[in-house]
Design an enzyme around this catalytic site. Structure first.
Site: not given
Ligand SMILES: [Zn+2]
Length: 352
Positions: A111, A127, A158
């Site tokens: 997430g 991270t 991400e």
């Molecule tokens: Zn993910």
């Protein structure tokens, strides 16, 4: 003559060190000037001194006097990163992270969350930290290409997806990505959740599925960003969900609660031995009007009733609630149907 005081007048007074409470008694304030004064007093700033005592006035929720961009001097970016305004957002992100973890929407260090805080700056999560246990000082500043320029920890891998969403959807002020199990189940099966069942979902969510790509790659970000014009919640195939909000990070998080509760509810409904009941297209139209007034996009806004509830992909048999066409079919449609029939007959006879 009474003087009218605008927001700019007040900002100028603050900048030049004047006490904004020394305005003439009969001064008229514009609405934004009134909001400014209310925030000013709520912040406890008195006589041109900030509560922090650093001699500089910063107002709650107010932007810095000059907008900070990724090209601003490093000292200005650092000051912004450490300002009360950004501190408040860091705390909000930690709060949302805790809620994601408590609801089991994230696993391990999965997430990530981002908030746009300037023309080309975003505040984001680090991270390799569980979203349930982040601290404000863990957050990072990045530009819209993902280059990090503030924060001790490394930014999430991400982030590119969040930034691509913000670039393609200028209204996106916050993005949340997580792996809620029920919604992710739909993403793994590649099944779009059926519609016309629960008002909350119809009003606040606009869901689409993006194909699978390796997490963190620009390609993954692009496939998600391709959908954010008309959708605020994207199921990422074989991975999870990402949502954006035009309001706040908490609102982006609410999209997750709404989607996850919905997926769970319809799974229960589909096991009760009867086809679920659905609302009528007219009832759905009402909800879409509310949705439009809230500024939430939906590709169905403006569609005719007969096009509204297409649940073809939903296997347990959710049917469109609209009545089949009756005798009153318009002559235009009847003509078109006759033409199609004639052409089909012709093709069929040639194939014999
Ligand atoms: Zn993910």
């Amino acid at each position: 003559m009474k003087s009218i005081i605008s927001l700019r007048d007040l900002e100028e007074m603050v900048r030049s060190g004047k006490d904004v409470r020394s305005l003439p008694n009969d001064a008229l304030l514009t609405p934004s000037a009134r909001d400014f004064l209310r925030d000013f007093e709520g912040n406890g700033a008195i006589n041109g001194k900030s509560p922090a005592g650093n001699g500089e006035i910063r107002l709650r929720n107010s932007a810095p006097a000059k907008p900070v961009t990724s090209k601003s001097p490093k000292a200005e970016i650092d000051a912004y990163f450490n300002s009360p305004q950004i501190q408040q957002l860091k705390e909000q992100i930690c709060d949302v992270g805790r809620r994601l973890w408590q609801r089991a929407y994230v696993d391990g260090n999965g997430g990530n969350i981002a908030v746009r805080v300037g023309e080309d700056i975003a505040l984001c999560t680090p991270t390799l930290v569980s979203k349930g246990f982040m601290k404000p000082e863990d957050m990072c500043f990045v530009d819209l290409e993902g280059n990090q320029f503030c924060g001790e920890k490394k930014r999430t891998s991400e982030i590119l997806m969040h930034l691509q969403i913000m670039k393609r959807q200028p209204r996106a002020v916050a993005t949340v990505h997580c792996h809620p199990p029920y919604a992710t189940g739909f993403a793994v099966a590649g099944v779009q959740p059926p519609t016309c069942m629960i008002p909350e979902y119809e009003v606040f969510s606009s869901v689409a599925i993006a194909p699978y790509r390796t997490p963190g790659t620009p390609e993954m970000g692009k496939l998600v960003a391709d959908l954010v014009d008309k959708h605020n919640t994207i199921l990422m195939a074989n991975h999870g969900v990402v949502s954006w909000s035009h309001l706040s990070v908490e609102d982006a998080y609410f999209k997750m609660e709404i989607l996850e509760a919905y997926c769970r509810t319809i799974l229960v409904a589909s096991q009760l031995g009867r086809p679920p009941n659905t609302m009528t297209p007219a009832q759905l139209q009402d909800l879409l009007k509310i949705k439009q007034s809230l500024g939430i996009p939906d590709p169905r806004i403006g569609l005719k009733e007969c096009e509204l509830c297409d649940n073809n992909e939903w296997r347990p048999g959710v049917a469109c609630a609209i009545q089949p066409k009756s005798e009153s079919t318009s002559s235009h449609d009847a003509d078109a149907e006759a033409a199609v029939q004639a052409i089909t007959d012709q093709i069929m006879s040639q194939m014999k």
